[in-house]
Design a protein around this motif. Sequence first.
Motif, PDB file in Angstrom:
ATOM      1  N   GLN A 211      -2.726  53.570  28.081  1.00 23.61           N
ATOM      2  CA  GLN A 211      -3.615  54.666  27.716  1.00 23.61           C
ATOM      3  C   GLN A 211      -4.807  54.126  26.946  1.00 23.61           C
ATOM      4  OE1 GLN A 211      -2.149  57.531  24.841  1.00 23.61           O
ATOM      5  NE2 GLN A 211      -3.350  59.185  25.771  1.00 23.61           N
ATOM      6  N   ASN A 212      -6.005  54.383  27.472  1.00 17.19           N
ATOM      7  CA  ASN A 212      -7.231  54.007  26.789  1.00 17.19           C
ATOM      8  C   ASN A 212      -7.539  55.078  25.749  1.00 17.19           C
ATOM      9  OD1 ASN A 212     -10.002  53.670  26.044  1.00 17.19           O
ATOM     10  ND2 ASN A 212     -10.369  52.516  27.925  1.00 17.19           N
ATOM     11  N   VAL A 213      -7.412  54.733  24.475  1.00 19.86           N
ATOM     12  CA  VAL A 213      -7.570  55.744  23.431  1.00 19.86           C
ATOM     13  C   VAL A 213      -9.024  56.161  23.245  1.00 19.86           C
ATOM     14  CG1 VAL A 213      -5.508  55.011  22.187  1.00 19.86           C
ATOM     15  CG2 VAL A 213      -7.724  53.967  21.630  1.00 19.86           C
ATOM     16  N   HIS A 214      -9.963  55.387  23.793  1.00 28.16           N
ATOM     17  CA  HIS A 214     -11.375  55.689  23.598  1.00 28.16           C
ATOM     18  C   HIS A 214     -11.881  56.745  24.583  1.00 28.16           C
ATOM     19  CE1 HIS A 214     -11.521  52.406  20.754  1.00 28.16           C
ATOM     20  NE2 HIS A 214     -11.019  51.596  21.657  1.00 28.16           N
ATOM     21  N   ASN A 215     -11.395  56.698  25.826  1.00 29.06           N
ATOM     22  CA  ASN A 215     -11.855  57.685  26.806  1.00 29.06           C
ATOM     23  C   ASN A 215     -10.728  58.554  27.364  1.00 29.06           C
ATOM     24  OD1 ASN A 215     -10.519  56.038  28.683  1.00 29.06           O
ATOM     25  ND2 ASN A 215     -12.386  54.973  29.293  1.00 29.06           N
ATOM     26  N   GLY A 216      -9.487  58.306  26.908  1.00 26.80           N
ATOM     27  CA  GLY A 216      -8.364  59.133  27.330  1.00 26.80           C
ATOM     28  C   GLY A 216      -7.790  58.790  28.685  1.00 26.80           C
ATOM     29  N   GLN A 217      -8.323  57.805  29.368  1.00 20.62           N
ATOM     30  CA  GLN A 217      -7.814  57.461  30.700  1.00 20.62           C
ATOM     31  C   GLN A 217      -6.406  56.878  30.625  1.00 20.62           C
ATOM     32  OE1 GLN A 217     -10.884  54.847  32.279  1.00 20.62           O
ATOM     33  NE2 GLN A 217     -11.871  56.551  33.338  1.00 20.62           N
ATOM     34  N   ILE A 218      -5.606  57.185  31.649  1.00 23.68           N
ATOM     35  CA  ILE A 218      -4.210  56.762  31.708  1.00 23.68           C
ATOM     36  C   ILE A 218      -3.990  55.975  32.989  1.00 23.68           C
ATOM     37  CG2 ILE A 218      -1.821  57.591  31.885  1.00 23.68           C
ATOM     38  CD1 ILE A 218      -2.824  60.115  30.322  1.00 23.68           C
ATOM     39  N   PHE A 219      -3.233  54.875  32.862  1.00 19.86           N
ATOM     40  CA  PHE A 219      -2.972  54.003  34.005  1.00 19.86           C
ATOM     41  C   PHE A 219      -1.468  53.752  34.117  1.00 19.86           C
ATOM     42  CE2 PHE A 219      -7.180  53.184  32.392  1.00 19.86           C
ATOM     43  CZ  PHE A 219      -7.984  53.067  33.522  1.00 19.86           C
ATOM     44  N   PRO A 220      -0.745  54.517  34.934  1.00 16.49           N
ATOM     45  CA  PRO A 220       0.688  54.251  35.119  1.00 16.49           C
ATOM     46  C   PRO A 220       0.889  52.981  35.936  1.00 16.49           C
ATOM     47  CG  PRO A 220       0.089  56.497  35.778  1.00 16.49           C
ATOM     48  CD  PRO A 220      -1.178  55.720  35.651  1.00 16.49           C
ATOM     49  N   PHE A 221       1.891  52.216  35.561  1.00 13.40           N
ATOM     50  CA  PHE A 221       2.214  50.969  36.251  1.00 13.40           C
ATOM     51  C   PHE A 221       3.325  51.233  37.263  1.00 13.40           C
ATOM     52  CE2 PHE A 221       4.963  47.130  36.394  1.00 13.40           C
ATOM     53  CZ  PHE A 221       4.065  46.229  36.944  1.00 13.40           C
ATOM     54  N   LYS A 222       3.144  50.772  38.480  1.00 14.84           N
ATOM     55  CA  LYS A 222       4.153  50.939  39.518  1.00 14.84           C
ATOM     56  C   LYS A 222       4.932  49.637  39.637  1.00 14.84           C
ATOM     57  CE  LYS A 222       1.463  54.336  42.131  1.00 14.84           C
ATOM     58  NZ  LYS A 222       0.817  54.674  43.425  1.00 14.84           N
ATOM     59  N   GLY A 223       6.180  49.677  39.243  1.00 10.93           N
ATOM     60  CA  GLY A 223       7.014  48.485  39.295  1.00 10.93           C
ATOM     61  C   GLY A 223       7.909  48.401  38.084  1.00 10.93           C
ATOM     62  N   ASP A 224       8.753  47.373  38.081  1.00  5.91           N
ATOM     63  CA  ASP A 224       9.679  47.138  36.980  1.00  5.91           C
ATOM     64  C   ASP A 224       9.010  46.213  35.975  1.00  5.91           C
ATOM     65  OD1 ASP A 224      11.722  46.494  35.251  1.00  5.91           O
ATOM     66  OD2 ASP A 224      13.213  46.097  36.808  1.00  5.91           O
ATOM     67  N   ALA A 225       8.513  46.789  34.883  1.00  7.08           N
ATOM     68  CA  ALA A 225       7.732  46.014  33.917  1.00  7.08           C
ATOM     69  C   ALA A 225       8.560  44.918  33.269  1.00  7.08           C
ATOM     70  CB  ALA A 225       7.156  46.943  32.859  1.00  7.08           C
ATOM     71  N   ALA A 226       9.823  45.214  32.935  1.00 10.53           N
ATOM     72  CA  ALA A 226      10.667  44.231  32.252  1.00 10.53           C
ATOM     73  C   ALA A 226      10.955  43.029  33.144  1.00 10.53           C
ATOM     74  CB  ALA A 226      11.971  44.880  31.801  1.00 10.53           C
ATOM     75  N   ALA A 227      11.033  43.260  34.450  1.00  7.39           N
ATOM     76  CA  ALA A 227      11.378  42.188  35.385  1.00  7.39           C
ATOM     77  C   ALA A 227      10.146  41.454  35.904  1.00  7.39           C
ATOM     78  CB  ALA A 227      12.177  42.750  36.561  1.00  7.39           C
ATOM     79  N   SER A 228       8.965  41.988  35.664  1.00  5.68           N
ATOM     80  CA  SER A 228       7.767  41.360  36.229  1.00  5.68           C
ATOM     81  C   SER A 228       6.621  41.342  35.224  1.00  5.68           C
ATOM     82  CB  SER A 228       7.336  42.108  37.500  1.00  5.68           C
ATOM     83  OG  SER A 228       7.250  43.513  37.248  1.00  5.68           O
ATOM     84  N   PRO A 229       6.780  40.583  34.126  1.00  2.60           N
ATOM     85  CA  PRO A 229       5.707  40.518  33.119  1.00  2.60           C
ATOM     86  C   PRO A 229       4.389  39.992  33.673  1.00  2.60           C
ATOM     87  CG  PRO A 229       7.394  38.851  32.707  1.00  2.60           C
ATOM     88  CD  PRO A 229       7.941  39.767  33.742  1.00  2.60           C
ATOM     89  N   GLY A 230       4.469  39.106  34.664  1.00  3.10           N
ATOM     90  CA  GLY A 230       3.249  38.581  35.274  1.00  3.10           C
ATOM     91  C   GLY A 230       2.444  39.681  35.942  1.00  3.10           C
ATOM     92  N   GLN A 231       3.122  40.611  36.588  1.00  2.00           N
ATOM     93  CA  GLN A 231       2.424  41.729  37.232  1.00  2.00           C
ATOM     94  C   GLN A 231       1.816  42.672  36.202  1.00  2.00           C
ATOM     95  OE1 GLN A 231       4.751  43.718  40.264  1.00  2.00           O
ATOM     96  NE2 GLN A 231       5.577  41.786  41.043  1.00  2.00           N
ATOM     97  N   VAL A 232       2.510  42.841  35.073  1.00  2.00           N
ATOM     98  CA  VAL A 232       1.947  43.656  33.993  1.00  2.00           C
ATOM     99  C   VAL A 232       0.671  43.004  33.466  1.00  2.00           C
ATOM    100  CG1 VAL A 232       2.332  44.555  31.662  1.00  2.00           C
ATOM    101  CG2 VAL A 232       4.192  44.603  33.333  1.00  2.00           C
TER     102      VAL A 232
END
Length: 261
Positions: A211-232
């Motif tokens: 979440q960008n706190v300056h403009n309110g934009q939100i970016f959901p991540f598609k994938g398993d964040a814990a298993a793929s830190p490189g993709q995050v």
Amino acid sequence: MDVASFPALRFYRKDGSVTRYRGPRRAAPIEAFVKRALKPSVKNVPGQQLANFIANDDFVFIAKLQGESESINAYFRDFAQEYSDRYSFGITTSESVASNGVWCYNNIDRTQHAATDLNDPNALKKLLNLCTTEIIPQLTRRNEMTHLSSGRSLVYYFSNNEADREAYVKALKPIAQRYAEFLQFVTVDSGEYPDMPRNLGVRSAGGLAVQNVHNGQIFPFKGDAAASPGQVDQFIVAISEGRAQPWDGRFDEGQEAHDEL
């Protein structure tokens, strides 16, 4: 008994003194609290025992003194008395110490910090805040305003499973350290914040969103964040370079999210 909310824990001693428990309601932190409560607030630590003492708790403060210094000793002991329910405190005296100072060892993130200007009345409080701030803290009702008003964009990881959140913290810690100046990473127990994942575009109770706190934009991540830190990491770079599209308030099936978005 001055209980403001439940569940509450108190440690009662034979002399009538009481220590309030302020940590999470989990077995390991409660056990550590009881061990601290059974010991003196400050322990005199011989040099040969220093390494073992430092490794004995998540956060350990050591005053290293050149010799007997009544003013610094009293200053440190008063400070330890206030925080000994949460952290461990020790004093070691040696003529080989270059100068008087207090060191804090963060064994969770494997960092250490020092305060050597002990004439500053706020030196130890500054040291405590610097040393005990976790790289990826858990968002709670107590600290949420601190993180939401930090000025940094937020990277939320949602899960109602404690082991899953711990695995995420372990995997993402190097990335969180790298972006610490601009991003605040937090984990969120989705059982405690049931509406937050959906409000940030995360379809299920588990997932990641930026979440960008300056403009309110939100970016959901598609994938398993814990298993793929490189993709995050790549996902964060894509957002910073403007290559990622913010969430439009709709889910994949075309179902709209809450009206407030």
